[in-house]
Structures are given as C-alpha cells and as structure tokens.
Design a protein around this motif. Sequence first.
Motif, PDB file in Angstrom:
ATOM      1  N   ALA A 353    -131.848  69.175  -6.604  1.00 49.09           N
ATOM      2  CA  ALA A 353    -132.985  70.113  -7.145  1.00 49.09           C
ATOM      3  C   ALA A 353    -133.135  70.088  -8.967  1.00 49.09           C
ATOM      4  N   GLY A 354    -132.772  68.895  -9.084  1.00 54.50           N
ATOM      5  CA  GLY A 354    -132.009  68.955 -10.870  1.00 54.50           C
ATOM      6  C   GLY A 354    -133.338  68.035 -11.356  1.00 54.50           C
ATOM      7  N   PRO A 355    -133.601  67.849 -12.789  1.00 55.98           N
ATOM      8  CA  PRO A 355    -134.583  67.103 -13.357  1.00 55.98           C
ATOM      9  C   PRO A 355    -134.409  65.419 -13.210  1.00 55.98           C
ATOM     10  N   TYR A 356    -135.071  64.699 -12.727  1.00 63.93           N
ATOM     11  CA  TYR A 356    -134.682  63.552 -12.251  1.00 63.93           C
ATOM     12  C   TYR A 356    -134.061  62.804 -12.700  1.00 63.93           C
ATOM     13  N   ASP A 357    -134.389  62.983 -14.085  1.00 61.10           N
ATOM     14  CA  ASP A 357    -133.205  62.120 -15.288  1.00 61.10           C
ATOM     15  C   ASP A 357    -131.786  62.183 -15.176  1.00 61.10           C
ATOM     16  N   LEU A 358    -131.573  63.496 -15.431  1.00 58.08           N
ATOM     17  CA  LEU A 358    -129.906  64.276 -14.925  1.00 58.08           C
ATOM     18  C   LEU A 358    -129.765  63.562 -13.682  1.00 58.08           C
ATOM     19  N   PHE A 359    -130.559  63.258 -12.183  1.00 58.73           N
ATOM     20  CA  PHE A 359    -130.185  62.632 -11.165  1.00 58.73           C
ATOM     21  C   PHE A 359    -129.508  61.645 -11.452  1.00 58.73           C
ATOM     22  N   ASN A 360    -130.705  60.275 -11.824  1.00 60.98           N
ATOM     23  CA  ASN A 360    -130.250  59.264 -11.953  1.00 60.98           C
ATOM     24  C   ASN A 360    -129.558  58.886 -13.241  1.00 60.98           C
ATOM     25  N   GLN A 361    -128.695  59.857 -13.569  1.00 63.67           N
ATOM     26  CA  GLN A 361    -127.633  59.646 -13.909  1.00 63.67           C
ATOM     27  C   GLN A 361    -126.092  59.577 -13.718  1.00 63.67           C
ATOM     28  N   ALA A 362    -127.019  60.205 -11.864  1.00 56.70           N
ATOM     29  CA  ALA A 362    -125.312  60.358 -11.320  1.00 56.70           C
ATOM     30  C   ALA A 362    -125.298  58.956 -10.957  1.00 56.70           C
ATOM     31  N   PHE A 363    -125.962  58.104 -10.800  1.00 58.32           N
ATOM     32  CA  PHE A 363    -125.862  56.703  -9.624  1.00 58.32           C
ATOM     33  C   PHE A 363    -124.839  56.073 -10.382  1.00 58.32           C
ATOM     34  N   ALA A 364    -124.911  56.514 -11.975  1.00 57.75           N
ATOM     35  CA  ALA A 364    -123.259  55.628 -13.124  1.00 57.75           C
ATOM     36  C   ALA A 364    -122.110  55.530 -12.892  1.00 57.75           C
ATOM     37  N   TYR A 365    -122.028  56.479 -11.584  1.00 54.47           N
ATOM     38  CA  TYR A 365    -119.841  56.858 -11.570  1.00 54.47           C
ATOM     39  C   TYR A 365    -119.693  55.523 -10.580  1.00 54.47           C
ATOM     40  N   TYR A 366    -118.392  55.306 -11.477  1.00 54.29           N
ATOM     41  CA  TYR A 366    -117.968  53.569 -11.406  1.00 54.29           C
ATOM     42  C   TYR A 366    -116.755  54.547 -10.304  1.00 54.29           C
ATOM     43  N   ASP A 367    -116.480  53.916  -9.589  1.00 51.63           N
ATOM     44  CA  ASP A 367    -115.245  54.492  -8.592  1.00 51.63           C
ATOM     45  C   ASP A 367    -114.429  53.650  -8.628  1.00 51.63           C
ATOM     46  N   THR A 368    -112.664  53.975  -9.262  1.00 54.12           N
ATOM     47  CA  THR A 368    -111.702  52.857  -9.094  1.00 54.12           C
ATOM     48  C   THR A 368    -111.063  53.231  -9.038  1.00 54.12           C
ATOM     49  N   GLY A 369    -110.554  53.681  -7.292  1.00 50.99           N
ATOM     50  CA  GLY A 369    -110.193  53.010  -6.122  1.00 50.99           C
ATOM     51  C   GLY A 369    -110.650  52.530  -5.817  1.00 50.99           C
ATOM     52  N   GLU A 370    -111.941  52.340  -5.277  1.00 44.56           N
ATOM     53  CA  GLU A 370    -112.755  50.309  -5.034  1.00 44.56           C
ATOM     54  C   GLU A 370    -113.962  50.825  -5.441  1.00 44.56           C
ATOM     55  N   PRO A 371    -113.280  49.567  -6.478  1.00 40.97           N
ATOM     56  CA  PRO A 371    -113.834  49.366  -7.573  1.00 40.97           C
ATOM     57  C   PRO A 371    -115.883  49.622  -7.087  1.00 40.97           C
ATOM     58  N   GLY A 372    -116.715  49.721  -7.812  1.00 42.90           N
ATOM     59  CA  GLY A 372    -117.984  49.646  -7.785  1.00 42.90           C
ATOM     60  C   GLY A 372    -119.230  50.961  -8.555  1.00 42.90           C
ATOM     61  N   HIS A 373    -120.059  50.484  -8.439  1.00 45.78           N
ATOM     62  CA  HIS A 373    -120.994  51.429  -8.158  1.00 45.78           C
ATOM     63  C   HIS A 373    -121.858  52.360  -6.962  1.00 45.78           C
ATOM     64  N   VAL A 374    -120.362  53.514  -6.489  1.00 49.24           N
ATOM     65  CA  VAL A 374    -120.690  53.886  -4.641  1.00 49.24           C
ATOM     66  C   VAL A 374    -122.101  54.660  -4.822  1.00 49.24           C
TER      67      VAL A 374
END
Length: 576
Positions: A353-374
């Motif tokens: 329910a948060g702002p679209y731009d803030l939610f878009n930043q969630a895609f930047a998370y990088y999984d260091t255990g299984e390398p990649g943008h999960v």
Amino acid sequence: MGEIKGMGRRDFLKTAALSGLALGGAAALTGCAPSTGAEKGASANASAGADVAWDKEVDVLVIGSGTGAFAALVAAAKGAESVCLVEKGTMWGGTAATSGGGLAVPLTYAATDAGITDSKEEVVKYFTNATDGRVDQAVLNSFIDNGSTFIDWISEEMGWKFAASPLFGDYYEPMDGWIPMGRGSLGAADASGSLSAAQMWDQMKAKVEGYGAEVLMDTPATELITDGAGTVLGAVCGGKNIKANAVIVATGGFDHNDEMRAKYHPFKIMATNAVPTNTGDGQLMGMAIGASVSYMDRCWGAPAILTTGDDPEALIAEGRIAQEIAGTDWAMYRGLPGAVVVNKKGRRIGNEAGPYDLFNQAFAYYDTGEPGHVNIPAYFICDAACWATYSLPGHTVGAVGDGEDSYFNETYGGEATDPSEVPAHFVKADTLEELAEKLGIDAAGLAAEITAFNENAAKGVDPVYHRGEKHLDINTTGVMAGSRTDLANPVLAPLATGPFYGAVYVPGTCGTAGGLTINENAQVVNVNGEPIEHLYAVGNCSSGVSGGTYVHGGISLGSGAVMSWVAVNHALATKA
C-alpha cells in the motif's frame, strides 16, 4: 473569464488518476533510436561558430515539449525576441501530457488555502533526509525560493487555480520534515473545472503560439553547436542549424535506451510508460560537449503488472524494456484488500500500500545466498473476493464501493467485463499451490507466507511491513480501494477464497531521473562544476532538484516547471 472553480477532493483525485488512463495515447507513438550524432561526439561541435551556416536564428531555443513547454511559455510571455520549441515526437507534451498533471511545488497559496503549516526549513529538512543527503542544496534552495513565485505567475498567466490534496503527498514517511500534504501533486483547475495534463498542455501550446513562438514537431535535436571556448551557440534540429542566445534542453529521460539503462541503473527496469522518444538525447548531446551528469542511477519508479505479453525472462536476459501502459500501478492494484506481491520464493517484498516509487525500490534487493535479484520478476496475487470487487488490467467490475461517490467508480468504472474471462496476462487457479506451479513460485514458501499474512490481515495489521499504518497508505491506496469501512484496515484483507489469480509484476518507471548536472540557475555545468555558457537543462534530462528521489507526487513536473522559470529568467537577465 468566468469564476474559477475551486478543486474539490474528488475532482482532484479524478484528475490525478488520468496518469493511468491518459497514457493509452502514448502507446501509439513511434519510437526513435538514440541520436548517432551525440553518441559519436556531435561532429558539428568541431566547427567554430563562425564556420557554421545557420538556417535559423532565435533568442531562445527550447528542445522538448514536456516541461520544456513551461520554458517556452515563460520566454514568450516575458519578452524574448523570438522563441522556437522543437519536439522530437509527433505528440505535443510527451510523457508530461499523459501524466496526472499534478505539480509538486512547496510553500504555495494552494497549501495556505488548505490550511497547511509549512516552512522553508522544514522543506529543506525533508528533501535532505529523503535523499540521504544527495540533494544539491543550492539547487534545492533555488527551487524553493522560486516555486511560489512561479505558481503565482502561471496561475495569473493561464487563469489556473491550484489546489492541494492528501492524494500522493510526501512519500518518505516518517522522515524528519515530512508533512501529510501541501507540497506534492498540486492539481490545476480553470473556469471549466479540473484540468487533465492533456488539457493543461493544450492550453499552454495555444498560449505559446499566441505569443508568436514557433513550435516545430517531429524535429529531433541531434547536436549542440559550440564555439572554440565551449560556449553553446545553438543546436542541430531536424537537420537544420538553429542559432540561439540560450538553449534550454528538456528532452526527458533515457527509458528507451537499452544501453544507457544497462550502464547506469543498478537493477533491471522492465517496463515504462514514458514516451518511446525518451532515448537520452539531451544527456548524450550534453556529455558530448563535456557536461557533467548526476543521479543517472535513479528513476521515478512505477512498478507494473506486465500486460504486454513480453516474456519477463527475455526482457531480463536481453536488457529490453516493455512499453507498459495498462498495468502501471500507481497505487490501485498491489494494495487492494485481498492482494499481495510476492517473489519467486513466495515471500512478500514490501508494503504493497506504500508509494509506487518506494515499492519499486524493493526490486533492488540482492540475495547474497543465491546470488541474484530474487524479487525480479515478482508476482501479483489476489483472491476471488478481490477479483470480484475491483477492476484490474483487462478486467472491469463496474461499480465499486459507495456508488456514485466512489473514487474508484469515477476513475476506473465502466461496463463490467465477464468475470469468467481471464485476460492473457493473468493466470487462474483453484488453489494457491496450483497458482504457484503455474507462475513458477515456490509452493511451500507461498503457502507459509499467505497463512501468516491472512492471520494478521483478518485483524487489520501487518507486523512485517506495516501496511495501512501510514498516512499515504490510507489517503492514497485506501482511497483507490474505495475507502472501505467494512474492514479493520481499508487496505488489508486475507486471501481466503479461491479461485486465485496471479500475474507477473515487474520494476518499472514513468521516467528516468538523472541527467545533465545543473546549478541554481538551471545552467548545465561541466565536469569542473563550471557553467557551460548559454546552455540550460530542465526536467528529466537534468539532475533536477531532489537528488533523483521521488519525494512526493508531481516532483518531475513541478521541478521541471519551476526550473524552466529559473532558466528563462536567468537567460533573459530578468528578475524572477
């Protein structure tokens, strides 16, 4: 002129929603490749000014009709001897004319009329905190100091009345300096009522031409022409050499330049509703003559349900972007009661329910255990109750909520489609396990996530991402969802009833945010921070005023408009 009507809450909300609806026109635009002249170093720049055969000479040359329309209007109205605006595309106004039309400008009469208490100190504090200190303080101060004056001027010039609304207010809550409304998305009205962006830009075009300024459509700028000292003398536009005392670049972002996105963005942007002509021409032309660039890693994030039929894995592998219109999610899909967004492991990725731009930043998370943008791609999931209650891309339910007073009805209402017909970009399954299999989500992870989510959603709480606890959650997404009173939280409900529906959900943008570095006068500066004489930049081709951060709705239009005012007044040496 007749009496100017004030803009009520519902009028403004309806106007703002055109950001999603009016974009349909942009889909028909013809894309243009990045200018090869700029990429190769702008060959005309090698010539001294005296050696150039000029086809046209003007006082002010504006390149781009988005926020550049403001620059042309100010120049023409304030007495420039001659003004020429060139537009690369065939549609006046570019992405700006297909937006919601709200301008983000602080400390205006619109805020005062709404009873908002604010100050320059609080605005500076908010921008500084929201941008992690990346904002240029001199440019920010110029924006703040000139904003109210500009709004007063254009209100008089155009016969517009601006009004504040709680919809799309400050996005970074709770940051020190945050206020609930009064800075973002000021909507315009005239004697006829609320104005859409398309109406605003049509009126500005009529004014610009009425002052005698020349507008040249389908005329791309490809090179900036300089003298031996680096002073800008003009530009090559549509193959013609146009000489100007001031060149104001307003060419927009680089959404449709695959090479530039790959070079500057930290993660894949897979969808955009920016017009196809946004290929970074202004940035490339400026860099070719030694201009500095800033915030090229940022964009105005606008995630989307992918409706175009593109294979998300192909978009990722090939570095392409989809021209997404219908699925762009300003706040009307992911935060609906009975809906969530999850990644391939079945885990939610943020506050839906948060702002679209803030939610878009969630895609930047990088999984260091299984390398990649999960989180890329992610998946929108909803249950049967949500599907039956709300319109989604390609699926219309007709009336929603409280009848004719419902914002959702006014904005997205229409003849209901057959609920049994599922658009191609959605999949339908009787169980979550089946849905997970169809979408390629870990079934066990999804089951565990939804079980925990449902238990809390029934109570109206979200202990993980605090959905529905913030002002914007309720006053933007909650309004989008019909401001329901039958739920403990207007943006939360369990995903309890099958069948279930899912779609690919991807990072997107309504424009890239970085560009030619400007100073407090909107002058483009070189890598040493020195102004490049006679060259200005405004809007999404510039570094802007907010450190590349989407601080509140309308910051792209608002900053572009105000800095157009600043640029022209500096160029004409008049008092702003």
